[in-house]
Scaffold this motif. Structure first.
Motif, PDB file in Angstrom:
ATOM      1  N   SER A   1      -6.782 -48.722   9.431  1.00  0.00           N
ATOM      2  CA  SER A   1      -5.533 -47.974   9.641  1.00  0.00           C
ATOM      3  C   SER A   1      -4.862 -47.665   8.311  1.00  0.00           C
ATOM      4  O   SER A   1      -4.347 -46.557   8.098  1.00  0.00           O
ATOM      5  CB  SER A   1      -4.583 -48.781  10.537  1.00  0.00           C
TER       6      SER A   1
ATOM      7  N   ALA B   1      -3.829 -39.957   4.248  1.00  0.00           N
ATOM      8  CA  ALA B   1      -3.012 -38.901   4.849  1.00  0.00           C
ATOM      9  C   ALA B   1      -1.704 -38.717   4.083  1.00  0.00           C
ATOM     10  O   ALA B   1      -1.256 -37.589   3.845  1.00  0.00           O
ATOM     11  CB  ALA B   1      -2.718 -39.238   6.312  1.00  0.00           C
ATOM     12  N   LYS B   2      -1.096 -39.829   3.675  1.00  0.00           N
ATOM     13  CA  LYS B   2       0.156 -39.751   2.919  1.00  0.00           C
ATOM     14  C   LYS B   2      -0.056 -39.030   1.593  1.00  0.00           C
ATOM     15  O   LYS B   2       0.791 -38.241   1.153  1.00  0.00           O
ATOM     16  CB  LYS B   2       0.708 -41.152   2.679  1.00  0.00           C
TER      17      LYS B   2
ATOM     18  N   GLU C   1       0.943 -37.468   7.986  1.00  0.00           N
ATOM     19  CA  GLU C   1       1.068 -38.812   8.550  1.00  0.00           C
ATOM     20  C   GLU C   1      -0.020 -39.010   9.604  1.00  0.00           C
ATOM     21  O   GLU C   1      -0.151 -38.198  10.527  1.00  0.00           O
ATOM     22  CB  GLU C   1       2.444 -39.007   9.186  1.00  0.00           C
ATOM     23  N   ALA C   2      -0.795 -40.063   9.449  1.00  0.00           N
ATOM     24  CA  ALA C   2      -1.864 -40.371  10.409  1.00  0.00           C
ATOM     25  C   ALA C   2      -1.358 -41.359  11.447  1.00  0.00           C
ATOM     26  O   ALA C   2      -0.698 -42.341  11.115  1.00  0.00           O
ATOM     27  CB  ALA C   2      -3.073 -40.946   9.680  1.00  0.00           C
ATOM     28  N   GLU C   3      -1.672 -41.073  12.691  1.00  0.00           N
ATOM     29  CA  GLU C   3      -1.305 -41.973  13.797  1.00  0.00           C
ATOM     30  C   GLU C   3      -2.585 -42.501  14.444  1.00  0.00           C
ATOM     31  O   GLU C   3      -3.453 -41.725  14.841  1.00  0.00           O
ATOM     32  CB  GLU C   3      -0.452 -41.251  14.834  1.00  0.00           C
TER      33      GLU C   3
ATOM     34  N   PHE D   1      -7.900 -41.180  14.859  1.00  0.00           N
ATOM     35  CA  PHE D   1      -6.546 -40.914  14.394  1.00  0.00           C
ATOM     36  C   PHE D   1      -6.174 -39.458  14.654  1.00  0.00           C
ATOM     37  O   PHE D   1      -7.025 -38.585  14.790  1.00  0.00           O
ATOM     38  CB  PHE D   1      -6.409 -41.223  12.895  1.00  0.00           C
TER      39      PHE D   1
ATOM     40  N   TYR E   1      -6.620 -44.728   6.603  1.00  0.00           N
ATOM     41  CA  TYR E   1      -6.218 -43.442   7.174  1.00  0.00           C
ATOM     42  C   TYR E   1      -4.826 -43.041   6.701  1.00  0.00           C
ATOM     43  O   TYR E   1      -4.592 -41.908   6.279  1.00  0.00           O
ATOM     44  CB  TYR E   1      -6.222 -43.508   8.702  1.00  0.00           C
ATOM     45  N   LYS E   2      -3.910 -43.972   6.789  1.00  0.00           N
ATOM     46  CA  LYS E   2      -2.505 -43.665   6.518  1.00  0.00           C
ATOM     47  C   LYS E   2      -2.255 -43.366   5.041  1.00  0.00           C
ATOM     48  O   LYS E   2      -1.499 -42.443   4.710  1.00  0.00           O
ATOM     49  CB  LYS E   2      -1.616 -44.817   7.001  1.00  0.00           C
TER      50      LYS E   2
ATOM     51  N   GLU F   1       2.431 -47.152  18.603  1.00  0.00           N
ATOM     52  CA  GLU F   1       1.240 -47.249  17.756  1.00  0.00           C
ATOM     53  C   GLU F   1       0.829 -48.702  17.555  1.00  0.00           C
ATOM     54  O   GLU F   1      -0.363 -49.012  17.527  1.00  0.00           O
ATOM     55  CB  GLU F   1       1.496 -46.588  16.408  1.00  0.00           C
TER      56      GLU F   1
ATOM     57  N   SER G   1       6.569 -45.962  16.518  1.00  0.00           N
ATOM     58  CA  SER G   1       5.927 -47.064  15.806  1.00  0.00           C
ATOM     59  C   SER G   1       5.522 -48.166  16.767  1.00  0.00           C
ATOM     60  O   SER G   1       4.436 -48.740  16.654  1.00  0.00           O
ATOM     61  CB  SER G   1       6.882 -47.616  14.739  1.00  0.00           C
TER      62      SER G   1
END
Length: 239
Positions: free
Chosen positions: A54, A61-62, A67-69, A116, A57-58, A6, A3
């Protein structure tokens, strides 16, 4: 630790884009105080832009069970594929944004500096058992759509700079090259890419002079029309 890494990445992205959009304050003469105030203002707007992106994306993805990074864009794979020189591996990165900003005196806003990756992907207990290219495209669209929502909010609040930042961010990130979001959408589905491209760009063009609702209706109509025509003429008939 992941984390923290990121968070550092997101901060670097914000700093690069703040330089891109805040380098030239469009004042007739340089006054350090005014330039710094404008730079801070742009930093706040860019921070909101990247945070919304962000989050898009997250959250998408969730929903898909992944999980998007967030990561800084580079084009090593693109360079190797087309056999470019090693120097280009460093130029075709956020360094390119800084160079374009310097050489154009802050008049060209090349904002394709982030993308990502998918992390912590598991096949078990997922709503979607297999994460496909189409799912990656949906995640990319989700991030850019959050920027579109923020652009509309800035338009309502009459924050011209915020509208400009998000408009350019969306446009450049739609480029279908390397690991950019536009490439993920393009390889996921040509129909989805064409729909997204027309929807975002027509909205960006129309929202400057028309009401938000009118721009949405017109852009949605042309996006659907183009996607249906493309699907029928290119994909359906050929298949």
């Amino acid at each position: 630790m992941k984390s923290y890494k990121e968070i550092k990445t997101i901060f670097v992205i914000i700093l690069i884009l703040t330089i891109v959009f805040g380098y030239n304050d469009n004042k007739p003469s340089f006054i350090l105080k005014d330039w710094l105030l404008n730079f801070i203002y742009v930093f706040i707007l860019v921070s909101l832009t990247i945070l919304f992106n962000s989050m898009g994306y997250k959250l998408t993805a969730k929903y898909l069970g992944a999980e998007a990074e967030i990561k800084i864009w580079n084009s090593h794979k693109f360079s190797e594929k087309f056999k470019l020189t090693k120097v280009s591996k460093y130029i075709l990165t956020p360094v390119l944004s800084i160079l374009i900003t310097l050489f154009s005196n802050g008049k060209i806003f090349f904002s394709a500096v982030s993308t990502f990756d998918i992390k912590n992907y598991s096949l078990y207990g997922r709503k979607f058992p297999k994460l496909s290219y189409f799912n990656l495209g949906l995640i990319a669209v989700g991030g850019l759509f959050f920027n579109f929502i923020l652009m509309i909010l800035f338009k309502i609040l009459m924050l011209r700079e915020g509208v400009l930042i998000n408009a350019w961010f969306i446009i450049w990130n739609l480029l279908p090259i390397s690991e950019l979001p536009g490439a993920k959408i393009f390889f996921a589905s040509r129909v989805m890419y064409l729909f997204s491209l027309i929807f975002f760009i027509v909205n960006i063009l129309l929202v400057q002079n028309l009401s938000i609702l009118t721009a949405l209706i017109i852009s949605f109509f042309f996006s659907i029309l183009a996607a249906v025509v493309y699907f029928y003429l290119v994909e359906y008939l050929k298949s």
